[in-house]
Design a protein around this motif. Structure first.
Motif, mmCIF file in Angstrom:
data_model
loop_
_atom_site.group_PDB
_atom_site.id
_atom_site.type_symbol
_atom_site.label_atom_id
_atom_site.label_comp_id
_atom_site.label_asym_id
_atom_site.label_seq_id
_atom_site.Cartn_x
_atom_site.Cartn_y
_atom_site.Cartn_z
ATOM 1 N N LEU A 92 11.917 66.458 42.434
ATOM 2 C CA LEU A 92 12.259 66.474 43.997
ATOM 3 C C LEU A 92 13.554 66.490 43.624
ATOM 4 O O LEU A 92 14.867 67.759 44.241
ATOM 5 C CB LEU A 92 11.898 65.628 44.134
ATOM 6 C CG LEU A 92 10.444 64.724 45.034
ATOM 7 C CD1 LEU A 92 9.994 63.511 45.566
ATOM 8 C CD2 LEU A 92 10.425 65.971 46.060
ATOM 9 N N ARG A 93 14.530 65.941 42.051
ATOM 10 C CA ARG A 93 16.059 65.694 42.302
ATOM 11 C C ARG A 93 16.289 67.351 41.623
ATOM 12 O O ARG A 93 17.858 68.436 42.857
ATOM 13 C CB ARG A 93 16.405 65.099 41.000
ATOM 14 C CG ARG A 93 16.679 63.830 41.729
ATOM 15 C CD ARG A 93 17.038 62.623 40.285
ATOM 16 N NE ARG A 93 16.879 61.837 40.772
ATOM 17 C CZ ARG A 93 17.408 60.941 39.782
ATOM 18 N NH1 ARG A 93 18.054 60.714 39.226
ATOM 19 N NH2 ARG A 93 16.659 59.262 40.393
ATOM 20 N N PHE A 94 15.451 68.292 41.230
ATOM 21 C CA PHE A 94 15.609 69.531 40.912
ATOM 22 C C PHE A 94 15.648 70.441 42.283
ATOM 23 O O PHE A 94 17.203 71.374 42.666
ATOM 24 C CB PHE A 94 14.620 70.381 39.548
ATOM 25 C CG PHE A 94 15.159 71.909 39.686
ATOM 26 C CD1 PHE A 94 16.113 72.109 38.915
ATOM 27 C CD2 PHE A 94 14.337 72.493 40.507
ATOM 28 C CE1 PHE A 94 16.645 73.428 38.851
ATOM 29 C CE2 PHE A 94 14.802 74.147 40.425
ATOM 30 C CZ PHE A 94 15.614 74.335 39.973
ATOM 31 N N MET A 95 14.938 70.490 43.432
ATOM 32 C CA MET A 95 14.970 70.894 44.673
ATOM 33 C C MET A 95 16.330 69.893 45.212
ATOM 34 O O MET A 95 16.007 70.792 46.474
ATOM 35 C CB MET A 95 13.819 70.621 45.068
ATOM 36 C CG MET A 95 12.600 71.760 44.466
ATOM 37 S SD MET A 95 13.142 72.740 44.033
ATOM 38 C CE MET A 95 13.438 73.725 45.914
ATOM 39 N N GLY A 96 16.931 69.236 44.881
ATOM 40 C CA GLY A 96 18.057 68.583 45.962
ATOM 41 C C GLY A 96 17.946 67.278 46.513
ATOM 42 O O GLY A 96 18.598 67.028 47.602
ATOM 43 N N ILE A 97 17.001 66.773 46.932
ATOM 44 C CA ILE A 97 16.129 65.616 46.923
ATOM 45 C C ILE A 97 16.266 64.404 46.504
ATOM 46 O O ILE A 97 15.607 64.892 45.601
ATOM 47 C CB ILE A 97 14.392 66.364 47.752
ATOM 48 C CG1 ILE A 97 14.413 67.292 48.566
ATOM 49 C CG2 ILE A 97 14.146 64.702 48.148
ATOM 50 C CD1 ILE A 97 13.384 67.499 48.158
ATOM 51 N N PRO A 98 17.011 63.643 47.110
ATOM 52 C CA PRO A 98 17.346 62.709 46.002
ATOM 53 C C PRO A 98 16.634 61.366 46.114
ATOM 54 O O PRO A 98 15.941 61.084 46.788
ATOM 55 C CB PRO A 98 18.902 61.534 47.154
ATOM 56 C CG PRO A 98 19.429 62.828 48.356
ATOM 57 C CD PRO A 98 17.976 63.989 48.111
ATOM 58 N N THR A 99 16.049 61.064 44.894
ATOM 59 C CA THR A 99 15.110 59.852 44.800
ATOM 60 C C THR A 99 14.923 59.053 43.439
ATOM 61 O O THR A 99 16.127 59.717 43.314
ATOM 62 C CB THR A 99 13.763 60.671 44.081
ATOM 63 O OG1 THR A 99 13.929 62.376 44.296
ATOM 64 C CG2 THR A 99 12.687 60.551 43.655
ATOM 65 N N GLY A 100 14.831 57.802 44.030
ATOM 66 C CA GLY A 100 15.478 56.994 43.300
ATOM 67 C C GLY A 100 13.872 56.298 42.314
ATOM 68 O O GLY A 100 12.823 56.590 42.812
ATOM 69 N N PHE A 101 13.497 55.222 42.111
ATOM 70 C CA PHE A 101 12.672 54.173 41.268
ATOM 71 C C PHE A 101 12.398 52.199 42.179
ATOM 72 O O PHE A 101 13.898 52.188 42.381
ATOM 73 C CB PHE A 101 13.171 54.277 39.808
ATOM 74 C CG PHE A 101 13.274 55.358 39.052
ATOM 75 C CD1 PHE A 101 11.779 56.006 38.541
ATOM 76 C CD2 PHE A 101 13.854 56.409 39.263
ATOM 77 C CE1 PHE A 101 11.940 57.499 38.387
ATOM 78 C CE2 PHE A 101 14.968 57.451 38.668
ATOM 79 C CZ PHE A 101 12.831 57.860 37.757
ATOM 80 N N CYS A 102 11.103 52.589 42.348
ATOM 81 C CA CYS A 102 11.155 51.069 43.399
ATOM 82 C C CYS A 102 10.295 50.638 42.125
ATOM 83 O O CYS A 102 9.055 51.004 40.849
ATOM 84 C CB CYS A 102 10.479 51.517 43.789
ATOM 85 S SG CYS A 102 11.429 52.010 45.336
ATOM 86 N N TYR A 103 9.982 48.936 41.957
ATOM 87 C CA TYR A 103 8.834 48.351 41.814
ATOM 88 C C TYR A 103 8.302 47.470 42.626
ATOM 89 O O TYR A 103 8.321 47.354 43.181
ATOM 90 C CB TYR A 103 10.067 47.946 39.993
ATOM 91 C CG TYR A 103 10.382 48.368 39.488
ATOM 92 C CD1 TYR A 103 9.483 49.182 38.211
ATOM 93 C CD2 TYR A 103 11.607 49.260 39.526
ATOM 94 C CE1 TYR A 103 10.336 50.135 37.729
ATOM 95 C CE2 TYR A 103 12.243 49.758 38.593
ATOM 96 C CZ TYR A 103 11.103 50.545 37.600
ATOM 97 O OH TYR A 103 12.113 51.539 37.133
#
Length: 195
Positions: A92-103
């Motif tokens: 997703l990041r490579f495609m310019g979509i901000p992506t994070g991590f949750c727990y």
């Protein structure tokens, strides 16, 4: 839906790293292959479905191998939830979509264990996605309207953490890197998230 708290500047959620290593040609090729000409939302949906349905959860297939880096997960075709979230973030990041991590802290066997998933930013809003992989007791979907995750905390001691981190938890990465099998990872994971 859980109120999500972004922990870093938005640009941090687009960065490549040692584990979110979208600089690998294979990841870039797969991201382009999955990308939709209908825009970012459809691209995110297609990438999510690829991770959920085509990349196996290591425990579901009885694998003895531990994967972590996005490039490893793509090459081997499987990973634990944390590893799958690394690959989802990379694509997703490579495609310019901000992506994070949750727990989440969830019940596991006789105790509790951390579970990893992602959050993505589309149309200026964050929402969580869990690409763990469906099975008889798991039915997660891509949805921007109504959250549809693999698991929800329902018993005492389970917990949803509202934070969106730009990088995976370092303690979890260390455990994955030192473990010889997915089962060993599960036995040594922390039960709560600290930051």
């Amino acid at each position: 839906m859980l109120f999500l708290i972004q922990k870093d500047d938005l640009n941090k959620y687009l960065e490549s790293s040692k584990v979110v290593n979208y600089n690998y040609p294979e990841i870039q090729e797969k991201a382009r292959e999955l990308a939709s000409d209908q825009g970012q939302i459809e691209t995110a949906k297609d990438i999510y479905h690829f991770l959920r349905d085509e990349i196996d959860h290591s425990l579901d297939i009885g694998s003895c191998q531990v994967t972590c880096r996005a490039s490893e997960v793509l090459k081997e075709g499987h990973g634990l939830c944390f590893a799958k979230s690394n690959l989802l973030a990379a694509l997703l990041r490579f495609m310019g979509i901000p992506t994070g991590f949750c727990y989440q802290t969830l019940t596991h066997e006789e105790g509790f264990v951390l579970h990893g998933l992602n959050a993505v930013s589309l149309d200026g809003k964050w929402f969580r996605l869990d690409a763990r992989g469906n099975r008889a007791d798991v039915d997660a979907h891509f949805s921007m309207e109504r959250e549809s995750l693999a698991f929800y905390p329902t018993v005492e001691g389970e917990k949803d953490y509202p934070y969106i981190f730009s990088q995976p938890d370092k303690r979890i990465l260390k455990i994955i890197g030192e473990s010889k099998s997915p089962e060993e990872v599960m036995k040594t994971l922390p039960t709560v998230l600290t930051w």
